[in-house]
Motif scaffolding. Structure first.
Motif, PDB file in Angstrom:
ATOM      1  N   LEU A  93      27.785  46.644  58.958  1.00  0.00           N
ATOM      2  CA  LEU A  93      26.978  45.446  58.723  1.00  0.00           C
ATOM      3  C   LEU A  93      25.654  45.844  58.094  1.00  0.00           C
ATOM      4  CD1 LEU A  93      25.035  44.484  61.853  1.00  0.00           C
ATOM      5  CD2 LEU A  93      27.039  45.941  62.164  1.00  0.00           C
ATOM      6  N   ARG A  94      25.108  44.946  57.334  1.00  0.00           N
ATOM      7  CA  ARG A  94      23.812  45.201  56.695  1.00  0.00           C
ATOM      8  C   ARG A  94      23.093  43.893  56.431  1.00  0.00           C
ATOM      9  NH1 ARG A  94      23.925  45.861  50.249  1.00  0.00           N
ATOM     10  NH2 ARG A  94      21.757  46.239  50.809  1.00  0.00           N
ATOM     11  N   THR A  95      21.796  43.987  56.115  1.00  0.00           N
ATOM     12  CA  THR A  95      21.005  42.789  55.820  1.00  0.00           C
ATOM     13  C   THR A  95      21.144  42.368  54.365  1.00  0.00           C
ATOM     14  OG1 THR A  95      19.416  43.340  57.530  1.00  0.00           O
ATOM     15  CG2 THR A  95      18.666  41.842  55.832  1.00  0.00           C
TER      16      THR A  95
ATOM     17  N   ALA B  28      22.277  42.896  66.505  1.00  0.00           N
ATOM     18  CA  ALA B  28      23.418  42.325  65.791  1.00  0.00           C
ATOM     19  C   ALA B  28      24.683  43.162  66.025  1.00  0.00           C
ATOM     20  CB  ALA B  28      23.103  42.250  64.296  1.00  0.00           C
ATOM     21  N   THR B  29      24.522  44.470  66.025  1.00  0.00           N
ATOM     22  CA  THR B  29      25.692  45.346  66.224  1.00  0.00           C
ATOM     23  C   THR B  29      26.294  45.111  67.607  1.00  0.00           C
ATOM     24  OG1 THR B  29      24.514  46.953  64.853  1.00  0.00           O
ATOM     25  CG2 THR B  29      26.478  47.743  66.005  1.00  0.00           C
ATOM     26  N   ALA B  30      25.415  45.026  68.605  1.00  0.00           N
ATOM     27  CA  ALA B  30      25.884  44.785  69.983  1.00  0.00           C
ATOM     28  C   ALA B  30      26.605  43.441  70.078  1.00  0.00           C
ATOM     29  CB  ALA B  30      24.700  44.828  70.946  1.00  0.00           C
TER      30      ALA B  30
ATOM     31  N   CYS C  71      27.211  51.859  67.214  1.00  0.00           N
ATOM     32  CA  CYS C  71      26.648  53.045  66.555  1.00  0.00           C
ATOM     33  C   CYS C  71      25.164  52.891  66.280  1.00  0.00           C
ATOM     34  CB  CYS C  71      27.381  53.311  65.239  1.00  0.00           C
ATOM     35  SG  CYS C  71      29.160  53.444  65.399  1.00  0.00           S
ATOM     36  N   SER C  72      24.580  51.758  66.687  1.00  0.00           N
ATOM     37  CA  SER C  72      23.152  51.504  66.493  1.00  0.00           C
ATOM     38  C   SER C  72      22.372  51.940  67.729  1.00  0.00           C
ATOM     39  CB  SER C  72      22.945  49.997  66.276  1.00  0.00           C
ATOM     40  OG  SER C  72      21.589  49.653  66.438  1.00  0.00           O
ATOM     41  N   PRO C  73      21.124  52.357  67.544  1.00  0.00           N
ATOM     42  CA  PRO C  73      20.299  52.634  68.722  1.00  0.00           C
ATOM     43  C   PRO C  73      19.825  51.367  69.433  1.00  0.00           C
ATOM     44  CG  PRO C  73      19.011  52.953  66.725  1.00  0.00           C
ATOM     45  CD  PRO C  73      20.420  52.680  66.285  1.00  0.00           C
TER      46      PRO C  73
ATOM     47  N   PRO D 271      25.612  49.544  61.863  1.00  0.00           N
ATOM     48  CA  PRO D 271      24.729  48.902  60.884  1.00  0.00           C
ATOM     49  C   PRO D 271      24.379  49.890  59.779  1.00  0.00           C
ATOM     50  CG  PRO D 271      23.421  49.681  62.728  1.00  0.00           C
ATOM     51  CD  PRO D 271      24.872  50.031  63.040  1.00  0.00           C
ATOM     52  N   SER D 272      23.853  49.365  58.691  1.00  0.00           N
ATOM     53  CA  SER D 272      23.297  50.213  57.632  1.00  0.00           C
ATOM     54  C   SER D 272      21.856  50.525  57.980  1.00  0.00           C
ATOM     55  CB  SER D 272      23.356  49.471  56.293  1.00  0.00           C
ATOM     56  OG  SER D 272      22.636  50.206  55.318  1.00  0.00           O
ATOM     57  N   TYR D 273      21.523  51.791  58.072  1.00  0.00           N
ATOM     58  CA  TYR D 273      20.136  52.231  58.163  1.00  0.00           C
ATOM     59  C   TYR D 273      19.895  53.088  56.922  1.00  0.00           C
ATOM     60  CZ  TYR D 273      19.255  50.736  63.033  1.00  0.00           C
ATOM     61  OH  TYR D 273      19.053  50.014  64.185  1.00  0.00           O
ATOM     62  N   TRP D 274      19.105  52.589  56.032  1.00  0.00           N
ATOM     63  CA  TRP D 274      18.867  53.268  54.756  1.00  0.00           C
ATOM     64  C   TRP D 274      20.190  53.589  54.057  1.00  0.00           C
ATOM     65  CZ3 TRP D 274      14.334  53.964  52.148  1.00  0.00           C
ATOM     66  CH2 TRP D 274      13.178  53.611  52.850  1.00  0.00           C
TER      67      TRP D 274
HETATM   68  C1  LIG Z   1      15.630  51.680  60.103  1.00  0.00           C
HETATM   69  C2  LIG Z   1      16.420  50.575  59.454  1.00  0.00           C
HETATM   70  C3  LIG Z   1      16.905  50.758  58.188  1.00  0.00           C
HETATM   71  C4  LIG Z   1      17.668  49.746  57.580  1.00  0.00           C
HETATM   72  N1  LIG Z   1      18.166  49.962  56.323  1.00  0.00           N
HETATM   73  C5  LIG Z   1      18.929  49.004  55.740  1.00  0.00           C
HETATM   74  C6  LIG Z   1      19.449  49.205  54.436  1.00  0.00           C
HETATM   75  O1  LIG Z   1      19.272  50.235  53.814  1.00  0.00           O
HETATM   76  N2  LIG Z   1      20.202  48.209  53.889  1.00  0.00           N
HETATM   77  C7  LIG Z   1      20.427  47.024  54.541  1.00  0.00           C
HETATM   78  O2  LIG Z   1      21.103  46.173  53.992  1.00  0.00           O
HETATM   79  N3  LIG Z   1      19.965  46.820  55.793  1.00  0.00           N
HETATM   80  C8  LIG Z   1      19.204  47.776  56.409  1.00  0.00           C
HETATM   81  N4  LIG Z   1      18.707  47.579  57.666  1.00  0.00           N
HETATM   82  C9  LIG Z   1      19.024  46.325  58.361  1.00  0.00           C
HETATM   83  C10 LIG Z   1      20.146  46.490  59.387  1.00  0.00           C
HETATM   84  O3  LIG Z   1      21.339  47.022  58.803  1.00  0.00           O
HETATM   85  C11 LIG Z   1      20.475  45.141  60.046  1.00  0.00           C
HETATM   86  O4  LIG Z   1      19.288  44.545  60.516  1.00  0.00           O
HETATM   87  C12 LIG Z   1      21.447  45.252  61.184  1.00  0.00           C
HETATM   88  O5  LIG Z   1      21.785  43.951  61.580  1.00  0.00           O
HETATM   89  C13 LIG Z   1      20.809  45.998  62.353  1.00  0.00           C
HETATM   90  O6  LIG Z   1      21.620  45.955  63.472  1.00  0.00           O
HETATM   91  P1  LIG Z   1      21.040  46.484  64.889  1.00  0.00           P
HETATM   92  O7  LIG Z   1      19.804  45.699  65.186  1.00  0.00           O
HETATM   93  O8  LIG Z   1      22.145  46.228  65.848  1.00  0.00           O
HETATM   94  O9  LIG Z   1      20.748  47.949  64.726  1.00  0.00           O
HETATM   95  C14 LIG Z   1      17.923  48.544  58.282  1.00  0.00           C
HETATM   96  C15 LIG Z   1      17.411  48.380  59.587  1.00  0.00           C
HETATM   97  C16 LIG Z   1      16.666  49.379  60.160  1.00  0.00           C
HETATM   98  C17 LIG Z   1      16.140  49.179  61.582  1.00  0.00           C
END
Ligand SMILES: Cc1cc2nc3c(=O)[nH]c(=O)nc-3n(C[C@H](O)[C@H](O)[C@H](O)COP(=O)(O)O)c2cc1C
Length: 182
Positions: free
Chosen positions: A126-128, A18-20, A11-13, A85-88
């Protein structure tokens, strides 16, 4: 080899993040039991929902784009696993935009279109950051979507403290454990 089909959605762009990485682990784990297909939301092109509600009366969207291709993948699958992943603190906009466009298939209005019944749906968030609440919100949103398409919510996993794909390796046992119930 089974003919039961599993669709695993990144579901990530980001196609190689990490999602992949989690999608790949799930695919490796369940592929002996399922005919699997992995897709990434970034591989599809579609418009935002305009909120016109034409579909409430026609069960059809006024737009014709890749949403149909994704829904066809949903229809073919017996099991659907969304990895987000969590985006915002929420689902990435690309996947949310897809969910909005699924309104023709939503059971809150008649007529509505339908995908085949009897599917099981799983969610991984997943989230950071360190807290699980954000993962829970994402899981709830995906499960809300599954419910209105009559996809039975069958399991979920929240993973905190993951930013890059390198962070996924040490979480592999949790992901493998989650896959046992799929
Ligand atoms: C635009 C953006 C917004 C993000 N917002 C959050 C957030 O609100 N909380 C959080 O814990 N992590 C946030 N992250 C971190 C991602 O959830 C984390 O890096 C995840 O592993 C990303 O996976 P991906 O690289 O496969 O998309 C954000 C990352 C991006 C790029």
């Amino acid at each position: 080899m089974t003919d039961r089909k599993a669709l695993i959605i990144n579901c990530s762009p980001v196609k190689t993040g990490a999602t992949a990485e989690i999608v790949n682990i799930i695919n490796n784990e369940i592929s002996p039991r399922y005919d699997t297909k992995c897709i990434c939301i970034a591989d599809y092109t579609f418009e935002f929902c305009k909120g016109c509600r034409t579909c409430h009366g026609t069960a059809k969207c006024v737009m014709n784009d890749d949403v149909i291709k994704i829904i066809d993948e949903f229809d073919r699958a017996d099991v659907i696993i969304s990895v987000s992943p969590s985006y915002w603190a929420d689902i990435p906009g690309q996947y949310k935009a897809f969910i909005d466009r699924c309104t023709p298939w939503c059971d809150t209005h008649e007529p509505h279109a339908s995908i085949r019944e009897g599917k099981k749906g799983y969610s991984v968030a997943l989230r950071t950051g360190p807290g699980m609440h954000e993962c829970e919100r994402i899981i709830q949103n995906i499960e809300h979507f599954y419910g209105h398409l009559h996809i039975e919510c069958s399991g979920h996993l929240g993973l905190t403290s993951i930013e890059y794909k390198e962070n996924v390796k040490q979480r592999k046992p949790e992901i493998i454990e989650f896959c046992r119930d799929i």
